[in-house]
Design a protein around this motif. Structure first.
Motif, PDB file in Angstrom:
ATOM      1  N   THR A 161       0.800  -1.234   0.000  1.00  0.00           N
ATOM      2  CA  THR A 161       0.000   0.000   0.000  1.00  0.00           C
ATOM      3  C   THR A 161       0.827   1.276   0.000  1.00  0.00           C
ATOM      4  O   THR A 161       0.292   2.362  -0.235  1.00  0.00           O
ATOM      5  CB  THR A 161      -0.910   0.033   1.231  1.00  0.00           C
ATOM      6  N   GLY A 162       2.115   1.175   0.299  1.00  0.00           N
ATOM      7  CA  GLY A 162       2.891   2.368   0.588  1.00  0.00           C
ATOM      8  C   GLY A 162       2.797   2.658   2.072  1.00  0.00           C
ATOM      9  O   GLY A 162       2.071   1.985   2.823  1.00  0.00           O
ATOM     10  N   SER A 163       3.513   3.658   2.528  1.00  0.00           N
ATOM     11  CA  SER A 163       3.613   3.942   3.956  1.00  0.00           C
ATOM     12  C   SER A 163       2.263   4.267   4.583  1.00  0.00           C
ATOM     13  O   SER A 163       1.598   5.225   4.207  1.00  0.00           O
ATOM     14  CB  SER A 163       4.586   5.104   4.179  1.00  0.00           C
ATOM     15  N   LYS A 164       1.851   3.433   5.547  1.00  0.00           N
ATOM     16  CA  LYS A 164       0.624   3.666   6.301  1.00  0.00           C
ATOM     17  C   LYS A 164       0.911   3.360   7.770  1.00  0.00           C
ATOM     18  O   LYS A 164       2.057   3.203   8.172  1.00  0.00           O
ATOM     19  CB  LYS A 164      -0.531   2.811   5.762  1.00  0.00           C
ATOM     20  N   THR A 165      -0.133   3.272   8.584  1.00  0.00           N
ATOM     21  CA  THR A 165       0.063   3.096  10.016  1.00  0.00           C
ATOM     22  C   THR A 165       0.209   1.618  10.389  1.00  0.00           C
ATOM     23  O   THR A 165      -0.094   0.721   9.596  1.00  0.00           O
ATOM     24  CB  THR A 165      -1.124   3.681  10.795  1.00  0.00           C
TER      25      THR A 165
END
Length: 407
Positions: free
Chosen positions: A379-383
């Motif tokens: 997803t790419g950088s997330k939490t």
């Protein structure tokens, strides 16, 4: 602390349709957990939290609560929301050391988990609890991924990760540290040696550059690299941070704790990615914020900016003529991260997007049969909690796949 969380628990309205639960990516049953807590059933509450989210203790500390549980609490519309995160921290912290490790009857299939970040740890726990033989391959010497090397100690004590490692070992999960898959060993080697499936959750560790002159100078660094080992850097007294996301806030606060006297953060516009809480903490620590500055290049003296022109909606529409040279001993670029592509380069049939992120289907299987992926590498950088949400789905899909293949 105990009196505070008891007061918070008593404020919960036990809504029939809890918005707090809807706002949580893993749908933590907040009212039910609070009810168990009020009835002094702390271990039962801890067990339910862990079963729903093995990273519950970590999420309770590092989650963006104002955008999730607290941000959706009905009490927050006219006053202060219930701070469930404090209750969750108390419960999960107590439960982690006391929990009785249970696993299902052991199955014959071996599973390889590449990396030991939040998504990988979640998958490893779920598969081990269901009887699979799990081996984690971690390129660093310690587990945790971004939690270990990207979140500062003052935000997440590293002793928590040591306690998690102890539980992983109790579950029968084997860990190979200092082993990077895609170099000496590849996914092809894992499949050759009999692993029934492979989970990839290698995160996004490649710093994104700005593509401007000066990024190779000795006084310029990247945020993700700095956070991994701040003590290795001599930044000087004045530090400029390019970016205002949550990671940039961590960079600024870490620099102030490691000798910097003045840290100034710059953003091109007025809309920033960081949560208001993280920004408030950075300001309390002494960071300064400058908006409407677009970086053009970096010199030995510091960054050079153009001033942004913004409309009434704070959207950047252009730039003023002329440039502004600012002074800084060091400049840290903290705009974002992307994935490394060595697994794609070394694995036949494994495909990525134009951004280098792994392509998966609705079951989190990649373009190579038997290889699954979730988390930031997809997803790419997330939490952290978003990584857990995806990892839970991936673990279920992996078990379905292995049961079908085994049959």
């Amino acid at each position: 602390m105990a009196i505070h969380i008891i007061d918070e628990a008593n404020r919960c309205l036990n809504c029939k349709k809890p918005k707090c639960m809807e706002g949580c990516p893993v749908h933590t049953p907040v009212p039910h957990i609070i009810q168990l807590f009020k009835e002094h059933q702390v271990m039962d509450a801890g067990r339910e939290l862990f079963e729903n989210n093995p990273m519950s203790l970590i999420c309770s500390i590092v989650c963006n609560h104002e955008m999730q549980c607290a941000g959706n609490c009905v009490l927050g519309k006219k006053g202060s929301p219930v701070h469930f995160s404090s209750i969750e921290t108390y419960i999960s912290d107590m439960y982690l050391d006391r929990m009785k490790v249970k696993t299902a009857e052991q199955k014959k299939q071996n599973v390889a988990v590449i990396g030991a970040g939040p998504a990988r740890m979640t998958v490893a726990v779920i598969l081990a609890q269901n009887g699979y033989q799990v081996t984690i391959f971690e390129q660093q010497d310690k587990i945790g991924g971004i939690k270990q090397y990207g979140i500062p100690e003052f935000r997440l004590p590293k002793t928590i990760l040591s306690r998690y490692q102890k539980k992983l070992l109790e579950l029968g999960i084997r860990i190979r540290p200092n082993t990077a898959i895609g170099t000496t060993l590849t996914i092809e080697d894992l499949l050759r040696d009999g692993y029934a499936s492979v989970f990839v959750g290698t995160g996004v560790w490649k710093a994104r550059n700005l593509g401007i002159p000066g990024e190779c100078l000795a006084n310029v660094h990247f945020g993700i690299d700095y956070l991994a080992n701040p003590s290795a850097y001599s930044l000087g007294e004045k530090v400029a941070v390019i970016g205002m996301g949550n990671a940039a806030m961590d960079v600024a606060r870490t620099a102030l704790r490691n000798g910097a006297h003045q840290v100034t953060m710059y953003a091109r516009g007025r809309r920033i990615a960081a949560s208001s809480h993280e920004m408030a903490y950075a300001e309390l620590d002494g960071a300064e914020f400058v908006f409407g500055k677009a970086i053009e290049r970096i010199t030995e003296k510091g960054p050079v900016f153009k001033t942004s022109i913004m409309d009434e909606n704070n959207r950047v529409t252009g730039y003023e003529e002329g440039e502004e040279q600012t002074e800084a001993d060091s400049t840290i670029i903290a705009i974002s991260q992307g994935p490394r592509n060595r697994l794609i380069r070394t694995t036949v049939g494994l495909e990525g997007s134009d951004k280098g992120l792994l392509i998966v289907d609705e079951n989190h299987m990649t373009t190579r049969k038997g290889i699954f992926a979730a988390g930031d590498v997809v997803t790419g950088s997330k939490t952290v909690v978003h990584a857990v949400e995806a990892a839970k789905k991936a673990a279920e899909a992996m078990m379905r796949y292995m049961e079908k293949e085994g049959a």
